[in-house]
Design a protein around this motif. Structure first.
Motif, PDB file in Angstrom:
ATOM      1  N   SER A 160       0.424 -15.312  -9.851  1.00 46.07           N
ATOM      2  CA  SER A 160      -0.418 -15.053  -8.686  1.00 46.07           C
ATOM      3  C   SER A 160       0.026 -13.744  -8.046  1.00 46.07           C
ATOM      4  CB  SER A 160      -0.267 -16.189  -7.666  1.00 46.07           C
ATOM      5  OG  SER A 160       1.048 -16.169  -7.106  1.00 46.07           O
ATOM      6  N   ALA A 161      -0.781 -13.238  -7.149  1.00 44.13           N
ATOM      7  CA  ALA A 161      -0.411 -12.023  -6.429  1.00 44.13           C
ATOM      8  C   ALA A 161       0.873 -12.252  -5.644  1.00 44.13           C
ATOM      9  CB  ALA A 161      -1.549 -11.596  -5.505  1.00 44.13           C
ATOM     10  N   GLN A 162       1.035 -13.439  -5.104  1.00 43.78           N
ATOM     11  CA  GLN A 162       2.244 -13.733  -4.328  1.00 43.78           C
ATOM     12  C   GLN A 162       3.494 -13.669  -5.203  1.00 43.78           C
ATOM     13  OE1 GLN A 162       2.303 -14.098  -0.889  1.00 43.78           O
ATOM     14  NE2 GLN A 162       4.481 -13.809  -1.283  1.00 43.78           N
ATOM     15  N   ASP A 163       3.386 -14.132  -6.448  1.00 40.67           N
ATOM     16  CA  ASP A 163       4.527 -14.033  -7.372  1.00 40.67           C
ATOM     17  C   ASP A 163       4.935 -12.576  -7.560  1.00 40.67           C
ATOM     18  OD1 ASP A 163       4.518 -16.786  -7.768  1.00 40.67           O
ATOM     19  OD2 ASP A 163       3.417 -16.660  -9.677  1.00 40.67           O
ATOM     20  N   GLY A 164       3.955 -11.706  -7.695  1.00 37.19           N
ATOM     21  CA  GLY A 164       4.235 -10.278  -7.859  1.00 37.19           C
ATOM     22  C   GLY A 164       4.903  -9.699  -6.630  1.00 37.19           C
ATOM     23  N   LEU A 165       4.429 -10.088  -5.463  1.00 38.98           N
ATOM     24  CA  LEU A 165       5.000  -9.591  -4.213  1.00 38.98           C
ATOM     25  C   LEU A 165       6.419 -10.120  -4.021  1.00 38.98           C
ATOM     26  CD1 LEU A 165       1.875  -9.952  -1.901  1.00 38.98           C
ATOM     27  CD2 LEU A 165       2.653  -7.955  -3.180  1.00 38.98           C
ATOM     28  N   ASP A 166       6.629 -11.384  -4.356  1.00 33.63           N
ATOM     29  CA  ASP A 166       7.970 -11.973  -4.250  1.00 33.63           C
ATOM     30  C   ASP A 166       8.949 -11.254  -5.184  1.00 33.63           C
ATOM     31  OD1 ASP A 166       6.991 -13.793  -2.408  1.00 33.63           O
ATOM     32  OD2 ASP A 166       6.895 -15.459  -3.832  1.00 33.63           O
ATOM     33  N   LEU A 167       8.512 -10.991  -6.404  1.00 32.30           N
ATOM     34  CA  LEU A 167       9.364 -10.293  -7.364  1.00 32.30           C
ATOM     35  C   LEU A 167       9.688  -8.887  -6.851  1.00 32.30           C
ATOM     36  CD1 LEU A 167      10.756 -10.116 -10.138  1.00 32.30           C
ATOM     37  CD2 LEU A 167       8.598  -9.206 -11.018  1.00 32.30           C
ATOM     38  N   MET A 168       8.687  -8.198  -6.346  1.00 30.81           N
ATOM     39  CA  MET A 168       8.902  -6.858  -5.827  1.00 30.81           C
ATOM     40  C   MET A 168       9.925  -6.882  -4.693  1.00 30.81           C
ATOM     41  SD  MET A 168       6.330  -4.213  -3.955  1.00 30.81           S
ATOM     42  CE  MET A 168       6.400  -5.227  -2.491  1.00 30.81           C
ATOM     43  N   GLY A 169       9.793  -7.820  -3.777  1.00 29.54           N
ATOM     44  CA  GLY A 169      10.734  -7.936  -2.665  1.00 29.54           C
ATOM     45  C   GLY A 169      12.146  -8.220  -3.144  1.00 29.54           C
ATOM     46  N   ASP A 170      12.268  -9.120  -4.114  1.00 31.58           N
ATOM     47  CA  ASP A 170      13.574  -9.474  -4.666  1.00 31.58           C
ATOM     48  C   ASP A 170      14.228  -8.253  -5.307  1.00 31.58           C
ATOM     49  OD1 ASP A 170      15.713 -11.174  -5.417  1.00 31.58           O
ATOM     50  OD2 ASP A 170      14.785 -11.530  -7.369  1.00 31.58           O
ATOM     51  N   ILE A 171      13.467  -7.531  -6.091  1.00 29.33           N
ATOM     52  CA  ILE A 171      13.972  -6.338  -6.779  1.00 29.33           C
ATOM     53  C   ILE A 171      14.364  -5.264  -5.762  1.00 29.33           C
ATOM     54  CG2 ILE A 171      13.261  -4.422  -8.272  1.00 29.33           C
ATOM     55  CD1 ILE A 171      13.916  -7.118  -9.711  1.00 29.33           C
ATOM     56  N   TYR A 172      13.530  -5.070  -4.771  1.00 27.79           N
ATOM     57  CA  TYR A 172      13.782  -4.060  -3.741  1.00 27.79           C
ATOM     58  C   TYR A 172      15.095  -4.348  -3.012  1.00 27.79           C
ATOM     59  CZ  TYR A 172      13.096  -1.350   0.534  1.00 27.79           C
ATOM     60  OH  TYR A 172      13.257  -0.496   1.586  1.00 27.79           O
ATOM     61  N   TYR A 173      15.289  -5.606  -2.628  1.00 23.98           N
ATOM     62  CA  TYR A 173      16.485  -5.954  -1.876  1.00 23.98           C
ATOM     63  C   TYR A 173      17.746  -5.961  -2.728  1.00 23.98           C
ATOM     64  CZ  TYR A 173      13.638  -6.656   2.175  1.00 23.98           C
ATOM     65  OH  TYR A 173      12.784  -6.436   3.224  1.00 23.98           O
ATOM     66  N   GLN A 174      17.591  -5.936  -4.041  1.00 21.21           N
ATOM     67  CA  GLN A 174      18.748  -5.799  -4.922  1.00 21.21           C
ATOM     68  C   GLN A 174      19.072  -4.334  -5.200  1.00 21.21           C
ATOM     69  OE1 GLN A 174      19.173  -8.433  -8.338  1.00 21.21           O
ATOM     70  NE2 GLN A 174      17.510  -9.699  -7.544  1.00 21.21           N
ATOM     71  N   GLY A 175      18.304  -3.436  -4.611  1.00 22.57           N
ATOM     72  CA  GLY A 175      18.604  -2.021  -4.697  1.00 22.57           C
ATOM     73  C   GLY A 175      18.004  -1.291  -5.879  1.00 22.57           C
ATOM     74  N   LYS A 206     -11.620  -8.606 -12.352  1.00 23.25           N
ATOM     75  CA  LYS A 206     -12.449  -9.358 -11.397  1.00 23.25           C
ATOM     76  C   LYS A 206     -11.609 -10.209 -10.451  1.00 23.25           C
ATOM     77  CE  LYS A 206     -16.227  -9.612 -14.663  1.00 23.25           C
ATOM     78  NZ  LYS A 206     -16.761 -10.433 -15.726  1.00 23.25           N
ATOM     79  N   THR A 207     -10.413 -10.622 -10.875  1.00 22.28           N
ATOM     80  CA  THR A 207      -9.560 -11.457 -10.008  1.00 22.28           C
ATOM     81  C   THR A 207      -8.896 -10.641  -8.901  1.00 22.28           C
ATOM     82  OG1 THR A 207      -7.498 -11.189 -11.273  1.00 22.28           O
ATOM     83  CG2 THR A 207      -9.011 -12.978 -11.960  1.00 22.28           C
ATOM     84  N   LYS A 208      -8.843  -9.318  -9.085  1.00 28.71           N
ATOM     85  CA  LYS A 208      -8.229  -8.383  -8.141  1.00 28.71           C
ATOM     86  C   LYS A 208      -6.720  -8.563  -8.007  1.00 28.71           C
ATOM     87  CE  LYS A 208     -12.490  -7.785  -5.665  1.00 28.71           C
ATOM     88  NZ  LYS A 208     -13.189  -7.764  -4.412  1.00 28.71           N
ATOM     89  N   MET A 209      -6.122  -9.452  -8.824  1.00 27.88           N
ATOM     90  CA  MET A 209      -4.685  -9.684  -8.760  1.00 27.88           C
ATOM     91  C   MET A 209      -3.915  -8.414  -9.123  1.00 27.88           C
ATOM     92  SD  MET A 209      -2.215 -12.372 -10.830  1.00 27.88           S
ATOM     93  CE  MET A 209      -3.453 -13.634 -10.822  1.00 27.88           C
ATOM     94  N   MET A 210      -4.315  -7.770 -10.219  1.00 26.30           N
ATOM     95  CA  MET A 210      -3.630  -6.566 -10.656  1.00 26.30           C
ATOM     96  C   MET A 210      -3.663  -5.510  -9.560  1.00 26.30           C
ATOM     97  SD  MET A 210      -4.383  -3.941 -13.828  1.00 26.30           S
ATOM     98  CE  MET A 210      -4.262  -5.155 -15.107  1.00 26.30           C
ATOM     99  N   GLY A 211      -4.829  -5.267  -9.015  1.00 26.02           N
ATOM    100  CA  GLY A 211      -4.967  -4.258  -7.974  1.00 26.02           C
ATOM    101  C   GLY A 211      -4.106  -4.545  -6.763  1.00 26.02           C
ATOM    102  N   GLU A 212      -4.068  -5.795  -6.356  1.00 26.91           N
ATOM    103  CA  GLU A 212      -3.277  -6.172  -5.181  1.00 26.91           C
ATOM    104  C   GLU A 212      -1.789  -5.952  -5.427  1.00 26.91           C
ATOM    105  OE1 GLU A 212      -2.432 -10.065  -2.378  1.00 26.91           O
ATOM    106  OE2 GLU A 212      -4.219 -10.046  -3.630  1.00 26.91           O
ATOM    107  N   ILE A 213      -1.314  -6.388  -6.581  1.00 27.14           N
ATOM    108  CA  ILE A 213       0.111  -6.248  -6.894  1.00 27.14           C
ATOM    109  C   ILE A 213       0.481  -4.772  -7.064  1.00 27.14           C
ATOM    110  CG2 ILE A 213       1.884  -6.704  -8.636  1.00 27.14           C
ATOM    111  CD1 ILE A 213       0.546  -9.464  -9.062  1.00 27.14           C
ATOM    112  N   LEU A 214      -0.311  -4.036  -7.828  1.00 27.40           N
ATOM    113  CA  LEU A 214       0.018  -2.639  -8.080  1.00 27.40           C
ATOM    114  C   LEU A 214      -0.056  -1.803  -6.805  1.00 27.40           C
ATOM    115  CD1 LEU A 214      -1.624  -2.019 -11.568  1.00 27.40           C
ATOM    116  CD2 LEU A 214       0.599  -2.984 -10.998  1.00 27.40           C
TER     117      LEU A 214
END
Length: 119
Positions: A25-40, A59-67
């Motif tokens: 899901s888009a939230q999974d992508g955002l969570d991963l990004m946050g985790d990676i960011y906070y690990q430096g 059509k799901t717009k998931m890719m666009g939202e995450i990217l």
């Protein structure tokens, strides 16, 4: 999920390694990004196989939202996979433009991703 760390010219790159789908899901992508960011980490390498097929359906717009989030937070992203199977003109255009802009790239190998991040 494990993180293989790479470093090029003081740029920290996280290669995400998993046997399962980690972006469902888009939230999974955002969570991963946050985790990676906070690990430096400055950049991320993900594998196509670790993303739900819906990610690649524009059509799901998931890719666009995450990217867009990765772009907003200036975290480089490379997605490794075989993208020749995506036959829609829209998807081909999206991949072409992403690779041209270079903040998000769709590549065939980790070596290609690391090469892109080093430039």
């Amino acid at each position: 999920m494990t993180i293989q760390s790479h470093e090029i010219n003081t740029i920290k790159i996280a290669e995400i390694i998993s046997d399962t789908i980690i972006i469902q899901s888009a939230q999974d992508g955002l969570d991963l990004m946050g985790d990676i960011y906070y690990q430096g980490f400055d950049k991320v390498i993900l594998y196509e196989k670790n993303m739900t097929p819906e990610f690649f359906d524009l059509k799901t717009k998931m890719m666009g939202e995450i990217l867009q989030k990765f772009s907003n937070y200036r975290i480089g992203l490379a997605i490794v996979g075989d993208f020749s199977k995506y036959e829609s003109k829209s998807m081909k255009d999206f991949i072409f433009e992403s690779n041209r802009m270079r903040h998000v790239s769709f590549v065939a190998s980790v070596e290609d991703a690391l090469k892109n991040f080093s430039q």
